[in-house]
Design an enzyme around this catalytic site. Structure first.
Site, PDB file in Angstrom:
ATOM      1  N   ASP A  37      92.040  41.198  31.470  1.00 34.77           N
ATOM      2  CA  ASP A  37      93.232  41.572  32.216  1.00 34.77           C
ATOM      3  C   ASP A  37      93.377  43.084  32.104  1.00 34.77           C
ATOM      4  O   ASP A  37      92.555  43.750  31.457  1.00 34.77           O
ATOM      5  CB  ASP A  37      94.481  40.869  31.643  1.00 34.77           C
ATOM      6  CG  ASP A  37      95.537  40.580  32.701  1.00 34.77           C
ATOM      7  OD1 ASP A  37      95.940  41.531  33.413  1.00 34.77           O
ATOM      8  OD2 ASP A  37      95.958  39.420  32.829  1.00 34.77           O
ATOM      9  N   ASP A  60      89.530  45.902  34.940  1.00 33.94           N
ATOM     10  CA  ASP A  60      90.016  46.121  36.298  1.00 33.94           C
ATOM     11  C   ASP A  60      88.965  45.486  37.202  1.00 33.94           C
ATOM     12  O   ASP A  60      87.827  45.970  37.284  1.00 33.94           O
ATOM     13  CB  ASP A  60      90.146  47.621  36.569  1.00 33.94           C
ATOM     14  CG  ASP A  60      90.506  47.946  38.018  1.00 33.94           C
ATOM     15  OD1 ASP A  60      90.468  47.041  38.880  1.00 33.94           O
ATOM     16  OD2 ASP A  60      90.803  49.124  38.301  1.00 33.94           O
ATOM     17  N   ASN A  87      90.601  34.445  38.592  1.00 29.37           N
ATOM     18  CA  ASN A  87      92.021  34.099  38.702  1.00 29.37           C
ATOM     19  C   ASN A  87      92.904  35.286  39.080  1.00 29.37           C
ATOM     20  O   ASN A  87      93.945  35.105  39.706  1.00 29.37           O
ATOM     21  CB  ASN A  87      92.486  33.507  37.362  1.00 29.37           C
ATOM     22  CG  ASN A  87      93.982  33.337  37.286  1.00 29.37           C
ATOM     23  OD1 ASN A  87      94.545  32.428  37.891  1.00 29.37           O
ATOM     24  ND2 ASN A  87      94.647  34.216  36.529  1.00 29.37           N
ATOM     25  N   TYR A 152      98.127  38.888  51.693  1.00 27.37           N
ATOM     26  CA  TYR A 152      97.798  37.927  50.642  1.00 27.37           C
ATOM     27  C   TYR A 152      97.083  36.709  51.221  1.00 27.37           C
ATOM     28  O   TYR A 152      96.007  36.314  50.739  1.00 27.37           O
ATOM     29  CB  TYR A 152      99.080  37.500  49.928  1.00 27.37           C
ATOM     30  CG  TYR A 152      98.900  36.439  48.876  1.00 27.37           C
ATOM     31  CD1 TYR A 152      98.431  36.761  47.605  1.00 27.37           C
ATOM     32  CD2 TYR A 152      99.207  35.106  49.139  1.00 27.37           C
ATOM     33  CE1 TYR A 152      98.276  35.790  46.627  1.00 27.37           C
ATOM     34  CE2 TYR A 152      99.049  34.134  48.173  1.00 27.37           C
ATOM     35  CZ  TYR A 152      98.590  34.475  46.920  1.00 27.37           C
ATOM     36  OH  TYR A 152      98.424  33.509  45.952  1.00 27.37           O
ATOM     37  N   LYS A 156      93.197  35.179  50.646  1.00 33.07           N
ATOM     38  CA  LYS A 156      92.976  33.851  50.072  1.00 33.07           C
ATOM     39  C   LYS A 156      92.112  32.992  50.988  1.00 33.07           C
ATOM     40  O   LYS A 156      91.346  32.140  50.505  1.00 33.07           O
ATOM     41  CB  LYS A 156      94.316  33.179  49.762  1.00 33.07           C
ATOM     42  CG  LYS A 156      95.078  33.845  48.616  1.00 33.07           C
ATOM     43  CD  LYS A 156      94.230  33.920  47.345  1.00 33.07           C
ATOM     44  CE  LYS A 156      95.001  34.452  46.152  1.00 33.07           C
ATOM     45  NZ  LYS A 156      94.190  34.472  44.918  1.00 33.07           N
ATOM     46  N   THR A 187     105.106  31.251  37.860  1.00 28.47           N
ATOM     47  CA  THR A 187     104.284  32.255  37.190  1.00 28.47           C
ATOM     48  C   THR A 187     104.899  33.641  37.348  1.00 28.47           C
ATOM     49  O   THR A 187     105.572  33.909  38.355  1.00 28.47           O
ATOM     50  CB  THR A 187     102.847  32.237  37.758  1.00 28.47           C
ATOM     51  OG1 THR A 187     102.067  33.262  37.144  1.00 28.47           O
ATOM     52  CG2 THR A 187     102.853  32.456  39.254  1.00 28.47           C
TER      53      THR A 187
END
Length: 260
Positions: A37, A60, A87, A152, A156, A187
Site C-alpha cells: 500500500d 505505488d 485490489n 471509475y 473497471k 470500506t
C-alpha cells in the site's frame, strides 16, 4: 490444514478495507502474505497484528520499477509467488461532462495501468512456481453502466477485459486470471464521497438489502486463491447482493413474499 497452506500472496491496497480483510484471511488460512500500500502506518500495523506470516512493502502501483522490486522481495522472503490480488483502486465521482482530463488519467493510471503492471510483473515468478492465481478486483460497475462515476466505471470495465485477455494467454502456464465484481462495500475508500447520504437506505431494495462487508469480499478472494477454483479462469465473479439482477420496486407486488 489451511486452504492456502504453502502459498505466497501479494495484495495491493491491503492496508485497510477489503484488502486488509483479505490479507488477514489469507494468513489465517496458511498463506504467507505481502501487504502492499502507500498507507505505511496502517500497513505496518496490519502486518504487526498478523504476525510473522506477513511483511509490508510500500508500493505505488503506477511505478513500474517498484513493482519489480516488490515481487523480488516476495520471492526472496517467502520463496515463491503464487497469488496476486490486484485490489488497489481510487474512486472518482463525476459525470462525463464533469470529469477533467487530469482526473480521468489519474483514475486510469491507478485502476487500469496498476493492474496491468501487477499482472505482467507477477507472471515470471508464477511461471517459476509452476502456476498461480491472479485476482483482479473490478466492480459491479464493470458489469453495467452507471452515471456519476464515468472514470471509475470505465476503468473497471477495462479490468474485466484485461482479465479475460490475460487468462487466454496465461492458462497454458498454469496461471488462472479472474475478476471479482463487488457491489457496495462498507470500506474507507467510499467515506470521502458519502457525505450526508444514507448509504444503507440506498441498498435497501436490493435482493439482499444491505451493504457488503469487506470480509465477504475476502471470502470470495480466498476461493479464487485456493485450489478449490482450479478450473476457474477468465470468469467474472459477482458479489453484489443481486444488484445486477435489478432493484425491487416497492410499489409493485412481490416485495414481501407470504410465508403461508
Amino acid at each position: 490444514m489451511g486452504r492456502l497452506d504453502g502459498k505466497v500472496a501479494l495484495i495491493t491496497g491491503a492496508a485497510r478495507g477489503s484488502g486488509a480483510s483479505t490479507a488477514e484471511l489469507f494468513a489465517a488460512e496458511g498463506a504467507k502474505v505481502v501487504v502492499t500500500d502507500i498507507l505505511d502506518d496502517l500497513g505496518r500495523e496490519l502486518v504487526a497484528n498478523i504476525g510473522p506470516a506477513a511483511i509490508y512493502e510500500r508500493l505505488d502501483i503506477t511505478d513500474e520499477s517498484r513493482w519489480s522490486e516488490v515481487v523480488d522481495v516476495a520471492v526472496e522472503t517467502f520463496g515463491s509467488l503464487d497469488v496476486m490480488v490486484n485490489n488497489a483502486a481510487i474512486l472518482e465521482f463525476g459525470s462525463l461532462l464533469d470529469t477533467t482530463l487530469d482526473a480521468f488519467k489519474r483514475t486510469v493510471d491507478v485502476n487500469q495501468v496498476g493492474v496491468f503492471l501487477g499482472m505482467r510483473t507477477a507472471v515470471p515468478a508464477m511461471r517459476e512456481a509452476g502456476g498461480g492465481s491472479i485476482i483482479n478486483i473490478s466492480s459491479v460497475d464493470g458489469l453495467r453502466g452507471l452515471n456519476g462515476v464515468f472514470a471509475y466505471a470505465s476503468t473497471k470495465w477495462a479490468v474485466r477485459g484485461m482479465t479475460k485477455c490475460a487468462a487466454m494467454e496465461l492458462g497454458h502456464l498454469g496461471i488462472r486470471v479472474n475478476s471479482v465484481h463487488p457491489g457496495g462495500v462498507r470500506t474507507p475508500m467510499n467515506d470521502p464521497h458519502i457525505g450526508d447520504m444514507d448509504i444503507d437506505a440506498m441498498f435497501a431494495n436490493l435482493p439482499i438489502p444491505r451493504l457488503m462487508e469487506p470480509e465477504e469480499v475476502a471470502q470470495l478472494n480466498l476461493f479464487l486463491a485456493s485450489d478449490e477454483s482450479s478450473y476457474c479462469t477468465a470468469a467474472d465473479f459477482t458479489a453484489d447482493g443481486g444488484w445486477t439482477a435489478g432493484v425491487r420496486e416497492p410499489a409493485l407486488p412481490g416485495l414481501e413474499i407470504s410465508k403461508a
